[in-house]
Every structure is written in structure tokens, then in C-alpha cells.
Design a protein around this motif. Structure first.
Motif, mmCIF file in Angstrom:
data_model
loop_
_atom_site.group_PDB
_atom_site.id
_atom_site.type_symbol
_atom_site.label_atom_id
_atom_site.label_comp_id
_atom_site.label_asym_id
_atom_site.label_seq_id
_atom_site.Cartn_x
_atom_site.Cartn_y
_atom_site.Cartn_z
ATOM 1 N N GLN A 112 5.156 42.209 -67.145
ATOM 2 C CA GLN A 112 4.054 42.989 -67.710
ATOM 3 C C GLN A 112 2.774 42.809 -66.901
ATOM 4 O O GLN A 112 2.068 43.780 -66.604
ATOM 5 N N VAL A 113 2.483 41.565 -66.523
ATOM 6 C CA VAL A 113 1.279 41.296 -65.739
ATOM 7 C C VAL A 113 1.366 41.960 -64.369
ATOM 8 O O VAL A 113 0.409 42.581 -63.891
ATOM 9 N N VAL A 114 2.537 41.864 -63.728
ATOM 10 C CA VAL A 114 2.718 42.433 -62.391
ATOM 11 C C VAL A 114 2.513 43.946 -62.410
ATOM 12 O O VAL A 114 1.798 44.506 -61.565
ATOM 13 N N ILE A 115 3.144 44.636 -63.368
ATOM 14 C CA ILE A 115 3.036 46.093 -63.371
ATOM 15 C C ILE A 115 1.603 46.526 -63.690
ATOM 16 O O ILE A 115 1.114 47.538 -63.158
ATOM 17 N N LEU A 116 0.893 45.756 -64.512
ATOM 18 C CA LEU A 116 -0.508 46.087 -64.794
ATOM 19 C C LEU A 116 -1.379 45.887 -63.553
ATOM 20 O O LEU A 116 -2.295 46.672 -63.295
ATOM 21 N N ILE A 117 -1.079 44.851 -62.771
ATOM 22 C CA ILE A 117 -1.815 44.629 -61.518
ATOM 23 C C ILE A 117 -1.531 45.763 -60.535
ATOM 24 O O ILE A 117 -2.445 46.284 -59.872
ATOM 25 N N VAL A 118 -0.251 46.163 -60.445
ATOM 26 C CA VAL A 118 0.127 47.255 -59.540
ATOM 27 C C VAL A 118 -0.560 48.553 -59.956
ATOM 28 O O VAL A 118 -1.020 49.325 -59.109
ATOM 29 N N VAL A 119 -0.622 48.791 -61.252
ATOM 30 C CA VAL A 119 -1.291 49.996 -61.758
ATOM 31 C C VAL A 119 -2.764 49.994 -61.352
ATOM 32 O O VAL A 119 -3.295 51.007 -60.877
ATOM 33 N N PHE A 120 -3.428 48.865 -61.514
ATOM 34 C CA PHE A 120 -4.836 48.767 -61.133
ATOM 35 C C PHE A 120 -5.008 48.943 -59.623
ATOM 36 O O PHE A 120 -5.863 49.702 -59.162
ATOM 37 N N TYR A 121 -4.167 48.272 -58.842
ATOM 38 C CA TYR A 121 -4.260 48.358 -57.384
ATOM 39 C C TYR A 121 -3.990 49.779 -56.900
ATOM 40 O O TYR A 121 -4.673 50.297 -56.008
ATOM 41 N N SER A 160 2.391 58.840 -68.804
ATOM 42 C CA SER A 160 3.653 58.750 -69.537
ATOM 43 C C SER A 160 4.773 58.251 -68.626
ATOM 44 O O SER A 160 5.681 57.546 -69.057
ATOM 45 N N THR A 161 4.704 58.613 -67.340
ATOM 46 C CA THR A 161 5.693 58.114 -66.382
ATOM 47 C C THR A 161 5.567 56.605 -66.210
ATOM 48 O O THR A 161 6.572 55.893 -66.131
ATOM 49 N N LEU A 162 4.344 56.101 -66.157
ATOM 50 C CA LEU A 162 4.138 54.656 -66.044
ATOM 51 C C LEU A 162 4.757 53.920 -67.227
ATOM 52 O O LEU A 162 5.350 52.845 -67.071
ATOM 53 N N VAL A 163 4.606 54.484 -68.416
ATOM 54 C CA VAL A 163 5.177 53.867 -69.615
ATOM 55 C C VAL A 163 6.690 53.756 -69.480
ATOM 56 O O VAL A 163 7.289 52.718 -69.770
ATOM 57 N N TYR A 164 7.318 54.830 -69.020
ATOM 58 C CA TYR A 164 8.784 54.814 -68.876
ATOM 59 C C TYR A 164 9.226 53.887 -67.752
ATOM 60 O O TYR A 164 10.263 53.226 -67.863
ATOM 61 N N TYR A 165 8.466 53.836 -66.668
ATOM 62 C CA TYR A 165 8.799 52.904 -65.587
ATOM 63 C C TYR A 165 8.878 51.478 -66.118
ATOM 64 O O TYR A 165 9.795 50.717 -65.780
ATOM 65 N N TYR A 166 7.895 51.119 -66.933
ATOM 66 C CA TYR A 166 7.908 49.759 -67.463
ATOM 67 C C TYR A 166 9.141 49.538 -68.333
ATOM 68 O O TYR A 166 9.808 48.491 -68.229
ATOM 69 N N TYR A 167 9.457 50.499 -69.201
ATOM 70 C CA TYR A 167 10.619 50.338 -70.074
ATOM 71 C C TYR A 167 11.891 50.089 -69.260
ATOM 72 O O TYR A 167 12.691 49.201 -69.587
ATOM 73 N N MET A 168 12.078 50.864 -68.198
ATOM 74 C CA MET A 168 13.276 50.699 -67.383
ATOM 75 C C MET A 168 13.265 49.369 -66.625
ATOM 76 O O MET A 168 14.302 48.699 -66.499
ATOM 77 N N ALA A 169 12.108 48.978 -66.125
ATOM 78 C CA ALA A 169 12.010 47.690 -65.439
ATOM 79 C C ALA A 169 12.325 46.555 -66.403
ATOM 80 O O ALA A 169 13.032 45.600 -66.056
ATOM 81 N N VAL A 219 7.062 47.829 -59.007
ATOM 82 C CA VAL A 219 6.148 47.608 -57.882
ATOM 83 C C VAL A 219 5.996 48.851 -57.005
ATOM 84 O O VAL A 219 4.879 49.278 -56.695
ATOM 85 N N PHE A 220 7.099 49.454 -56.581
ATOM 86 C CA PHE A 220 7.043 50.541 -55.598
ATOM 87 C C PHE A 220 6.549 51.867 -56.177
ATOM 88 O O PHE A 220 5.724 52.553 -55.561
ATOM 89 N N LEU A 221 7.072 52.259 -57.328
ATOM 90 C CA LEU A 221 6.838 53.612 -57.830
ATOM 91 C C LEU A 221 5.527 53.821 -58.589
ATOM 92 O O LEU A 221 4.956 54.914 -58.524
ATOM 93 N N PRO A 222 5.015 52.839 -59.331
ATOM 94 C CA PRO A 222 3.773 53.102 -60.077
ATOM 95 C C PRO A 222 2.598 53.529 -59.209
ATOM 96 O O PRO A 222 1.728 54.277 -59.663
ATOM 97 N N GLY A 223 2.563 53.104 -57.943
ATOM 98 C CA GLY A 223 1.440 53.438 -57.078
ATOM 99 C C GLY A 223 1.265 54.924 -56.868
ATOM 100 O O GLY A 223 0.128 55.415 -56.747
ATOM 101 N N ILE A 224 2.370 55.681 -56.812
ATOM 102 C CA ILE A 224 2.275 57.130 -56.639
ATOM 103 C C ILE A 224 1.542 57.751 -57.815
ATOM 104 O O ILE A 224 0.648 58.591 -57.651
ATOM 105 N N GLN A 225 1.929 57.326 -59.012
ATOM 106 C CA GLN A 225 1.339 57.902 -60.222
ATOM 107 C C GLN A 225 -0.152 57.580 -60.315
ATOM 108 O O GLN A 225 -0.985 58.459 -60.560
ATOM 109 N N THR A 226 -0.501 56.301 -60.153
ATOM 110 C CA THR A 226 -1.900 55.908 -60.352
ATOM 111 C C THR A 226 -2.804 56.385 -59.216
ATOM 112 O O THR A 226 -3.955 56.757 -59.454
#
Length: 519
Positions: free
Chosen positions: A412-421, A378-387, A163-170
Motif C-alpha cells: 500500500q505504501v509503495v503504490i501510494l509513493i508511485v502514484v505521487f511520484y 478508477s484504474t489505479l484502484v483496480y491496479y491496487y486490487y490486482m497487486a 510500480v510500472f503501470l500506475p505512472g501512466i495514469q497519474t
């Protein structure tokens, strides 16, 4: 909300965390007898020779997985933010935290390997701080149920990484792409990212490892080559640039000497965010590998810190500083120093874009946008793996397979929503929110490994002894007094009775050396 986020950021990233990161790195450097400097040939050897198996990925794949998390928006935008807030001296403190943090990375990643386990659903290796906290605490304070600490770390990691970190990347990626290609809207980028990310993460750790092993080396090498071209074009500025960094780092520069505290804070903060040493993320990839000794992967992950900070982050810093494309703004106001930036440029990726434009006129915006896209995705991909790994740990007592699958689907749904947001724009809050996530994980992980560090140093001592004897190190935790490492006990037994694929005469055992796969 902005006031609360700022308050939480200041609480988490107090000076205590800064000095905890530096102090832990110094302690581990001393205890490991400078392992991050003396064992560089071993790092490269383990990286090149490592193989994979049906259950575990190779050392190279683990390196690229962890680099996919380390090499992201922080390497382009984060370095610029550090310079804008802490001055050129922040770069020096990024280097210091990397050199010391490599020892921290060795310790945490070796612990990740020692206490890894197989996922009962997939057979793949899983591990990380939550796993080693539970197993190490089990015998550190016998009878005291401190494995709740492991569960807390797992839950915090799911929230931080999902939730917290993907927003920086996207947010950073979307802003760069829309700047380079005005025809694109942020919502288009968000939809595209969510779709592609969904396809990759549903494929599991093997697909993630294959993706990162392909993308990360190409994007990192390409970025470094472009940065070197710009640096060579400004070769005459290199001596003054290096002098500026060193003088500013220790308060000796006439202009930037008064912001030494900012330099230390931003250098350590952005260093930890970028190279992740001590944050507890590296051990996840380290645990997924197929190796014959935990210390091997600890060395590979220490090397990853060097690649991220000393090479990729330095490339960005040199780009910005050698071209004068920076300004420094602290709470006390803007500090001007030979800045070539146009007025009103926001700290972040634009610094790098303008620096590239000095050599590649008009192409800086496009190149940075493309580089950020690969870095951040690529960072988003790794974030998901660790989560996912931490969620798997948190629900390990859930017996229903259907419930487990449902919870993973929710993640999976949550991180995809966060990525879009996040792609729609975080209105300047993304970095502070990300800092909170990184800081909480670092607090929990560094305090934890300070308490349970002994198994990592026992493994290192065993590794050194076997290397000195001319053997390819093989690990049996019982011979060095490490308990609760069931995976390695089973592997050692299989090696002893000849049922393990790596079983066979070892160089230095007295018999004819047999070709042994070095994993």
C-alpha cells in the motif's frame, strides 16, 4: 536509463508477442465456436441478473471493476498515441484485437472462476492467473513442480501493477489537470490522489467494488455522449474517416500504406493495453464474483472488452479522426495528412482536447482533464486490487498473520509513493515502462492459458448443454472432468444436500420450477 527502457520495450513487444495475441484470440474463437458473437444475449442476461453475497461481488460489480482497469488513460491518451505512431489504420487493428481478444478474455476469466478460492483472512473470493496456473498445472504435468510458473506470474504482476503501470495514469492525469487548471501544481495533485486512493484501498474489495460500480458507468456514459455530439457535428466527415481507417489498416492508403507494420504493432499494443484481453488482469475481478457457473462470468468479461474498445476507444478515435486533430510520426519522420493541429502538439490527451474544442470551444481541455481524472483514478484502484491479490497468493505459505499484514502495508505504501511520484511527471518514460509491464504479463498469461485451456472449454460445453435443457446452469467440475476446483466441488455438494442458498428445484428438472436466485 532511457536507452535501457527502450531496449526492454522492444524486446518485450517484439512482433512475436503481437502475433501471439492475435493467434491465441483466433484459436480460442474457433475452439469456442464464436462464443463472443453468438452469446451476446447471455452476456447481458448474466450481467443484469447477477447477485452478490457476503463472500463475492455481483457480476455487474465485477464488470465495473474490470472496466475500471480497462477504461483509463489508454482510452483517451493511448488511442491518440496509437494513431500518432501507427496512423489511422491502428484503430482497425484495435478493433480486430478486441473481437478476437473477447474470446481470450472468456477463456482466462472462466479459468479464473473455476480455480478461485476463499481468502482465509477475509473470506472473500480470490483468483487470477497465479491461482489457475498452480491448480491446473497440478494435474497437467503430474509430478513436475511447475507451480513455480504461478509464483513468477504473481511476483511479476505485483511489480507491474504496483510500480510500472500506475505512472501512466497519474502522469497523464496530472498533466491534463495542470493544463486545464494552471493554479494547480503537480505535487498538490499527487498528494490528493495518494490520500483518496489510500482511503479506498484500505477498505478492501467490497469498498473497491462499490466505488467502481458507482463511478465507472457515469464517467463512461458521459464521455460517450460528448463524443457523439462532436461526431454528429462532423457527420459529413464520417464516410471519409471510415475509409481512411480501413485503407490504412491494410496498407491500401496512398499516404499511410507504407506504415502497415506500425499500424499493426500500435493497434495490437494499445488494444491489449486498453482492453487487457490476454494480459491476465480480467480474471482477478472475474474470480471475485458470486455466480452459479464459471462460464457466466467468462461471458461478462468478454462483454467488457467490447465496451472498452468498440465503444470507448472508438469514441476517442472518431473524435480525433473526424476533426483532423492528429499527426503521424514514425521513426522515418512526420507524415502530414490534413492535420488541423497547431504546431508542436505532443501526441496523447491534447489530440482529444483539440478535437473537443472544435465543438465546445475552450472547454476541451477542462472536459478531458475531468474525464481523465475519473478514468485514471478508477484504474489505479483496480491496479491496487490486482497487486494485492497476487501478493496474497505469493505469500500464501507465510503463516504469520503479522508478516502478511506487514507485507500488504508495504504494498500500500509503495503504490501510494508511485502514484505521487508519477503525478510529478515521468518525463516521457511512463508509456514505455507501462508497456514493459503489460507485455511481460501478456507473455506469461497467454502462453500459460494456451497450455491449460481445456477446463474453460469443458465448462463452456457444460454451460451450453444446461442452457439447451432450459436450466439455470449450475457447475459441478467432477461431472465434466475438471480437477482441483475445490470451491466448486464444495458448492456442488452443498447444492445436492440442500444447504446452499441456491439449492432447490431447477427449471427443466421435471418438477415445479422454483424461483432460484440467478447469480
Amino acid at each position: 536509463m532511457d536507452a535501457f527502457i527502450e531496449w526492454a520495450d522492444n524486446v518485450v513487444w517484439s512482433p512475436y508477442l503481437v502475433w501471439l495475441c492475435l493467434g491465441a484470440g483466433l484459436l480460442f474463437t474457433i475452439r469456442a465456436k464464436l462464443v463472443q458473437f453468438t452469446r451476446i444475449p447471455d452476456m447481458i442476461r448474466a450481467l443484469v441478473r447477477g447477485g452478490s453475497s457476503k463472500d463475492g461481488i455481483s457480476s455487474f460489480q465485477a464488470l465495473t471493476m474490470s472496466l475500471s482497469g480497462r477504461v483509463g488513460a489508454g482510452n483517451i491518451a493511448g488511442v491518440a498515441v496509437a494513431i500518432a505512431s501507427g496512423g489511422p489504420g491502428a484503430v482497425m487493428w484495435m478493433w480486430i484485437v478486441a473481437l478476437l481478444g473477447a474470446a481470450t478474455s472468456f477463456v482466462e476469466s472462466t479459468l479464473g472462476q473455476i480455480f478461485k478460492e476463499r481468502d482465509p483472512r477475509t473470506g472473500e473470493y480470490r483468483g487470477g492467473p497465479a491461482f489457475y496456473f498452480e491448480r491446473a498445472y497440478r494435474h497437467t504435468w503430474a509430478g513436475i513442480p511447475l507451480k513455480i510458473y504461478a509464483w513468477i506470474f504473481a511476483v511479476v504482476s505485483v511489480v507491474a501493477l504496483g510500480v510500472f503501470l500506475p505512472g501512466i495514469q497519474t502522469d497523464t492525469m496530472s498533466g491534463a489537470l495542470t493544463s486545464a487548471f494552471p493554479a494547480l501544481d503537480r505535487w498538490m495533485i499527487g498528494v490528493f490522489l495518494a490520500i483518496v486512493l489510500g482511503i479506498i484501498i484500505i477498505g478492501g474489495v467490497k469498498r473497491i467494488a462499490h466505488f467502481t460500480a458507482t463511478v465507472v458507468p457515469i464517467m463512461a456514459i458521459g464521455y460517450i455522449i460528448i463524443a457523439l455530439i462532436v461526431l454528429l457535428a462532423n457527420a459529413s466527415e464520417i464516410p471519409a474517416m471510415l475509409r481512411l481507417i480501413f485503407e490504412s489498416a491494410f496498407g491500401a492508403h496512398a499516404v499511410f500504406g507504407g506504415i502497415l507494420g506500425y499500424a499493426v504493432d500500435q493497434g495490437v499494443r494499445r488494444g491489449i493495453y486498453s482492453n487487457e484481453a490476454g494480459q491476465g488482469t480480467g480474471p482477478h475481478a472475474a474470480a471475485a464474483t458470486e455466480v452459479s457457473h464459471p462460464a457466466k462470468q467468462g461471458l461478462v468479461q468478454a462483454f467488457a472488452v467490447y465496451i472498452d474498445t468498440l465503444i470507448v476507444c472508438s469514441a476517442t478515435a472518431f473524435l480525433i479522426l473526424s476533426t483532423g486533430m492528429f499527426q503521424v510520426e514514425t521513426e522515418d519522420g512526420l507524415i502530414e495528412h490534413a492535420s488541423n493541429l497547431p504546431d508542436g502538439v505532443e501526441a496523447g490527451a491534447p489530440y482529444t482536447q483539440f478535437a473537443l474544442d472544435t465543438v465546445f470551444a475552450g472547454a476541451g481541455t477542462i472536459f478531458v482533464a475531468i474525464a481523465l481524472t475519473f478514468f485514471a483514478f478508477s484504474t489505479l484502484v483496480y491496479y491496487y486490487y490486482m497487486a494485492e491479490t497476487n501478493l496474497t497468493y505469493a505469500m500464501r505459505n507465510v503463516r504469520s498473520i503479522s508478516v502478511q499484514r506487514a507485507l500488504l502495508a508495504v504494498l500500500q505504501v509503495v503504490i501510494l509513493i508511485v502514484v505521487f511520484y508519477g503525478a510529478m511527471g515521468a518525463e516521457g518514460r511512463a508509456w514505455s515502462i507501462g508497456d514493459i509491464g503489460v507485455g511481460i504479463m501478456a507473455w506469461l498469461n497467454i502462453v500459460g492459458i494456451l497450455l491449460i485451456q481445456q477446463p474453460a472449454f469443458k465448462a463452456l460445453k457444460d454451460y451450453r448443454a444446461q442452457m439447451k435443457a432450459g436450466k439455470d446452469p449450475q457447475f459441478d467440475p467432477r461431472t465434466v472432468g475438471v480437477r482441483n476446483a475445490e470451491f466448486w466441488e464444495e458448492r456442488a455438494d452443498a447444492m445436492a444436500n440442500g444447504t446452499h442458498p441456491d439449492a432447490g428445484p431447477q427449471p427443466g428438472d421435471g418438477g415445479e420450477p422454483a424461483p432460484v436466485p440467478v447469480r
